[in-house]
Design a protein around this motif. Sequence first.
Motif, short mmCIF file in Angstrom:
data_model
loop_
_atom_site.label_atom_id
_atom_site.label_comp_id
_atom_site.label_asym_id
_atom_site.label_seq_id
_atom_site.Cartn_x
_atom_site.Cartn_y
_atom_site.Cartn_z
N ASN A 79 0.84 -1.20 0.00
CA ASN A 79 0.00 0.00 0.00
C ASN A 79 0.88 1.26 0.00
O ASN A 79 1.95 1.27 0.60
CB ASN A 79 -0.91 0.01 1.22
CG ASN A 79 -1.83 -1.19 1.24
OD1 ASN A 79 -2.27 -1.67 0.19
ND2 ASN A 79 -2.13 -1.70 2.41
N ASP A 97 -3.18 -0.79 -2.35
CA ASP A 97 -4.05 0.39 -2.28
C ASP A 97 -3.22 1.67 -2.31
O ASP A 97 -2.10 1.71 -1.80
CB ASP A 97 -4.89 0.36 -1.01
CG ASP A 97 -5.85 -0.83 -0.96
OD1 ASP A 97 -6.12 -1.41 -2.02
OD2 ASP A 97 -6.30 -1.18 0.15
N THR A 99 -3.51 5.81 -1.36
CA THR A 99 -4.23 6.89 -0.69
C THR A 99 -3.38 8.15 -0.81
O THR A 99 -2.23 8.16 -0.38
CB THR A 99 -4.49 6.57 0.79
OG1 THR A 99 -5.20 5.34 0.89
CG2 THR A 99 -5.30 7.68 1.46
N GLY A 113 -5.76 -2.48 -7.03
CA GLY A 113 -6.02 -2.09 -5.65
C GLY A 113 -7.11 -1.05 -5.58
O GLY A 113 -7.81 -0.80 -6.56
N LYS A 114 -7.24 -0.47 -4.43
CA LYS A 114 -8.25 0.56 -4.20
C LYS A 114 -7.55 1.91 -4.17
O LYS A 114 -6.46 2.05 -3.61
CB LYS A 114 -8.94 0.29 -2.86
CG LYS A 114 -10.01 1.29 -2.48
CD LYS A 114 -10.70 0.91 -1.20
CE LYS A 114 -9.76 1.09 -0.04
NZ LYS A 114 -10.38 0.95 1.28
N CYS A 115 -8.15 2.91 -4.79
CA CYS A 115 -7.60 4.25 -4.84
C CYS A 115 -8.50 5.19 -4.04
O CYS A 115 -9.69 5.28 -4.32
CB CYS A 115 -7.48 4.72 -6.29
SG CYS A 115 -6.81 6.37 -6.44
N THR A 116 -7.92 5.87 -3.07
CA THR A 116 -8.66 6.83 -2.27
C THR A 116 -7.95 8.17 -2.33
O THR A 116 -6.76 8.25 -2.01
CB THR A 116 -8.74 6.37 -0.79
OG1 THR A 116 -9.30 5.07 -0.74
CG2 THR A 116 -9.57 7.33 0.04
#
Length: 122
Positions: A79, A97, A99, A113-116
Motif C-alpha cells: 500500500n 491500495d 491513498t 487495488g483501491k484508490c482513495t
Amino acid sequence: MFDQKEIDVFDIDEEDFDTVIADDISFEGTIKFQKPLMIKGAVNGKIDATSELVIDSNAVVNADVKASKVLVRGKVEGNIVADLIVHVTASGSVNGDITAGKVVLENGCFFSGKCTMERKSV
C-alpha cells in the motif's frame, strides 16, 4: 497539467538525490528518511518518510510506503500513502491500495487495488 512545485522532485536526476539505494543493493527492514530518496534496487519491509520517494524503473519494492510524494517507475507490492501525490508512470506497477491527495496513473501502467483521494486539511 501539474504545478511545477508538485512535480519538481520527479524531474531531478539521480545525482541530485542525497541518498540512492543502488540497483545492486537489496535491503530488508524499515527505512525512515526526511530528505528525498531514490530506490533503484530491492526493498522488503516498510518505508516511512516525511519527504519524496522515487522508485526507479528496475526497482522492486515489497513494502507499505508512506511519504509526501511518491513517483513509481518500477514495481511496488504494498500500500502507498502520500500526503500530496502518487504518480505511477507507464513503466510503473502497483499491486496495493493508494491513498493520496492527488493520484496520476499514466496510460500503460499497472494498478491493482483501491484508490482513495483525500486532502489534508490545512
